[in-house]
Design a protein around this motif. Structure first.
Motif, PDB file in Angstrom:
ATOM      1  N   UNK A  30       0.932  -0.917  -0.223  1.00 14.93           N
ATOM      2  CA  UNK A  30      -0.151   0.115   0.109  1.00 14.93           C
ATOM      3  C   UNK A  30       0.767   1.328   0.527  1.00 14.93           C
ATOM      4  N   UNK A  31       1.998   1.359   0.876  1.00 15.99           N
ATOM      5  CA  UNK A  31       2.431   1.993   0.665  1.00 15.99           C
ATOM      6  C   UNK A  31       3.655   2.480   0.012  1.00 15.99           C
ATOM      7  N   UNK A  32       4.045   1.406  -1.253  1.00 10.95           N
ATOM      8  CA  UNK A  32       4.715   1.971  -2.840  1.00 10.95           C
ATOM      9  C   UNK A  32       3.307   2.200  -3.537  1.00 10.95           C
ATOM     10  N   UNK A  33       2.638   1.706  -3.429  1.00 13.77           N
ATOM     11  CA  UNK A  33       1.231   2.659  -4.362  1.00 13.77           C
ATOM     12  C   UNK A  33       1.592   3.770  -3.761  1.00 13.77           C
ATOM     13  N   UNK A  34       0.923   4.280  -3.177  1.00 10.43           N
ATOM     14  CA  UNK A  34       0.906   5.787  -2.478  1.00 10.43           C
ATOM     15  C   UNK A  34       2.258   6.472  -2.746  1.00 10.43           C
ATOM     16  N   UNK A  35       3.035   5.946  -3.810  1.00  6.42           N
ATOM     17  CA  UNK A  35       4.285   6.737  -3.462  1.00  6.42           C
ATOM     18  C   UNK A  35       5.297   6.703  -2.528  1.00  6.42           C
ATOM     19  N   UNK A  36       5.212   5.968  -0.830  1.00  4.96           N
ATOM     20  CA  UNK A  36       6.156   5.517  -0.346  1.00  4.96           C
ATOM     21  C   UNK A  36       7.018   4.358  -0.228  1.00  4.96           C
ATOM     22  N   UNK A  37       8.437   4.802   0.446  1.00  6.11           N
ATOM     23  CA  UNK A  37       9.192   3.632   0.215  1.00  6.11           C
ATOM     24  C   UNK A  37       9.192   2.879   1.925  1.00  6.11           C
ATOM     25  N   UNK A  38       9.424   1.800   1.764  1.00  8.71           N
ATOM     26  CA  UNK A  38       9.414   1.218   3.627  1.00  8.71           C
ATOM     27  C   UNK A  38      10.973   0.588   3.709  1.00  8.71           C
ATOM     28  N   UNK A  39      11.321   0.634   4.850  1.00  4.21           N
ATOM     29  CA  UNK A  39      12.886  -0.912   4.499  1.00  4.21           C
ATOM     30  C   UNK A  39      11.955  -1.213   5.890  1.00  4.21           C
ATOM     31  N   UNK A  40      12.664  -2.728   6.079  1.00  3.10           N
ATOM     32  CA  UNK A  40      12.466  -3.102   6.985  1.00  3.10           C
ATOM     33  C   UNK A  40      14.120  -3.575   7.446  1.00  3.10           C
ATOM     34  N   UNK A  41      14.263  -3.343   8.991  1.00  7.96           N
ATOM     35  CA  UNK A  41      15.774  -3.484   9.367  1.00  7.96           C
ATOM     36  C   UNK A  41      15.177  -4.816  10.043  1.00  7.96           C
ATOM     37  N   UNK A  42      16.734  -5.686  10.353  1.00 10.21           N
ATOM     38  CA  UNK A  42      16.009  -6.252  11.119  1.00 10.21           C
ATOM     39  C   UNK A  42      17.589  -7.255  11.732  1.00 10.21           C
ATOM     40  N   UNK A  43      18.176  -6.013  11.550  1.00  7.62           N
ATOM     41  CA  UNK A  43      19.672  -6.057  12.393  1.00  7.62           C
ATOM     42  C   UNK A  43      19.235  -5.528  13.521  1.00  7.62           C
ATOM     43  N   UNK A  44      18.314  -6.135  14.952  1.00  6.36           N
ATOM     44  CA  UNK A  44      18.267  -5.116  15.954  1.00  6.36           C
ATOM     45  C   UNK A  44      18.421  -6.771  17.187  1.00  6.36           C
ATOM     46  N   UNK A  45      18.812  -6.260  18.322  1.00  8.93           N
ATOM     47  CA  UNK A  45      18.778  -7.621  19.446  1.00  8.93           C
ATOM     48  C   UNK A  45      17.359  -6.945  19.647  1.00  8.93           C
ATOM     49  N   UNK A  46      16.228  -7.924  20.129  1.00  6.87           N
ATOM     50  CA  UNK A  46      14.592  -7.570  20.283  1.00  6.87           C
ATOM     51  C   UNK A  46      14.359  -7.449  21.282  1.00  6.87           C
ATOM     52  N   UNK A  47      15.346  -8.004  21.885  1.00  5.35           N
ATOM     53  CA  UNK A  47      14.694  -8.044  23.164  1.00  5.35           C
ATOM     54  C   UNK A  47      15.194  -6.884  23.358  1.00  5.35           C
ATOM     55  N   UNK A  48      16.094  -6.227  23.135  1.00  3.90           N
ATOM     56  CA  UNK A  48      16.677  -4.976  23.681  1.00  3.90           C
ATOM     57  C   UNK A  48      16.203  -3.906  23.850  1.00  3.90           C
ATOM     58  N   UNK A  49      15.259  -4.209  22.380  1.00  3.30           N
ATOM     59  CA  UNK A  49      14.415  -3.239  21.767  1.00  3.30           C
ATOM     60  C   UNK A  49      13.338  -2.591  22.580  1.00  3.30           C
ATOM     61  N   UNK A  50      12.527  -3.646  23.451  1.00  2.00           N
ATOM     62  CA  UNK A  50      11.464  -4.320  23.834  1.00  2.00           C
ATOM     63  C   UNK A  50      11.540  -2.992  24.831  1.00  2.00           C
ATOM     64  N   UNK A  51      12.837  -3.781  25.563  1.00  2.00           N
ATOM     65  CA  UNK A  51      13.223  -2.884  26.990  1.00  2.00           C
ATOM     66  C   UNK A  51      12.927  -1.501  26.755  1.00  2.00           C
ATOM     67  N   UNK A  52      13.957  -1.188  26.048  1.00  2.00           N
ATOM     68  CA  UNK A  52      13.882   0.158  25.211  1.00  2.00           C
ATOM     69  C   UNK A  52      12.571   1.293  25.186  1.00  2.00           C
TER      70      UNK A  52
END
Lengths: 216, 216
Positions: free
Chosen positions: A150-172
């Motif tokens: 949907x975003x691309x159709x609107x002319x918007x770009x999306x980037x999916x970042x997975x290089x993250x410690x998910x537990x730390x992000x949940x805490x932060x």
């Protein structure tokens, strides 16, 4: 059986061709302009979550919009440390190439969304998730995919970042217990509209060009 | 910034409206006609895997088309046992309702696809999957979502069956070690084109109607 638009419920051939073009032009964007995103367009993108499939109608998706300088700094530091660790794990022959890749747009993307799965939701009453509890997280992935298109159709770009410690992000980000990170999305106007994925253009990997299908 | 189609790379407003309608009309289908599926249409649906996002361009998707009587019987028996176990786990108050639900179209759907993630693929060189190895499976989910939308646009229904023992299915279909089941898809012409999910029509669960978004 008739192929073509006369099949009940089929969408028009012109639409189907545009849908294939949309999927072909979707990119994982890491280079953003800093100009803001139109909030009405962003709302339309987020609304695509509401029609996504979810196991048992559990709708386990939860979204945190990461706005404050403090929250963004925590997410960026998380990425930078995980990325440094990943670089250190590269083979000698690939480390130089890895180091050259730009793997997140977190410094520039005007909208950043951390998308979670509430593993503890009572919604759906567990239907379809007994033998495959990962179906709840898969439902969130399906919703993110609808958002991305949907975003691309609107002319918007999306980037999916997975290089993250998910537990730390949940805490932060102080999310409730039981929420699992599914994706950290950078959203905004892309610097360029590329036909080819950046990882392919940079020589990291090529797309196979065919789908492996076997029959049993 | 201008909203509307004049944004670079945006698709036409008419297309965007049809895309939202497509997502709204997608259903998880369990009631199929037995008439065959046009193979050219099915190929177009499968081709949508090729433009799906995948972590590191790992393209970890693998598809087994389940055709033989033996393979279908094994998959159906797997579902029936898992579904009986799930029924036995229902609370007294929900068991009657659960028993009434039709949760797979495996007896009728003319096309059945078991979709796997090759967790051992060297493709992508592990990029983006160090802290979140589940990203490979999520890539397969994104591809299934593209397939599902493409199929609906073609006038074909898709049902995602997750009430299965994935390890047993891997054994019965003799898939290589390291492949994880992501979804078992029933594909064909739906008996009806419903506006409302069957689980909602049957009183199992309702959709929330809004997306939970918080800001940090």
């Amino acid at each position: 059986m008739q192929p073509g638009p006369e099949r009940p419920g089929a969408f028009a051939p012109e639409f189907r061709a545009e849908l294939a073009r949309l999927m072909d032009r979707r990119r994982d964007v890491r280079r953003f302009l800093t100009e803001p995103v139109d909030e009405a367009a962003l709302t339309r993108c987020l609304d695509s979550f509401l029609t996504a499939p979810s196991v048992g109608l559990s709708e386990p998706w939860r979204v945190i919009r990461v706005e404050s300088a403090q929250a963004r700094a925590a997410a960026l530091a998380n990425f930078e440390e995980a990325n440094a660790a990943a670089l250190a794990d590269q083979s000698r022959s690939r480390a130089t190439l890895y180091a050259r890749l730009k793997l997140s747009g977190m410094r520039d993307a005007p909208v950043q969304l951390a998308v979670w799965c509430d593993e503890t939701t009572p919604k759906g009453h567990g239907l379809g998730a007994a033998t495959m509890p990962e179906m709840r997280r898969y439902s969130v992935v399906a919703a993110i995919t609808q958002f991305w298109l949907t975003a691309r159709a609107e002319g918007l770009g999306t980037g999916w970042v997975s290089i993250l410690d998910p537990v730390r992000l949940a805490r932060d980000l102080d999310v409730p217990p039981g929420w699992a990170l599914v994706g950290y999305l950078c959203v905004g106007h892309a610097q360029t509209l590329d036909r080819v994925p950046e990882l392919e253009a940079e020589g990291w990997e090529v797309r196979r060009g065919h789908l492996p299908v076997e029959t049993r």
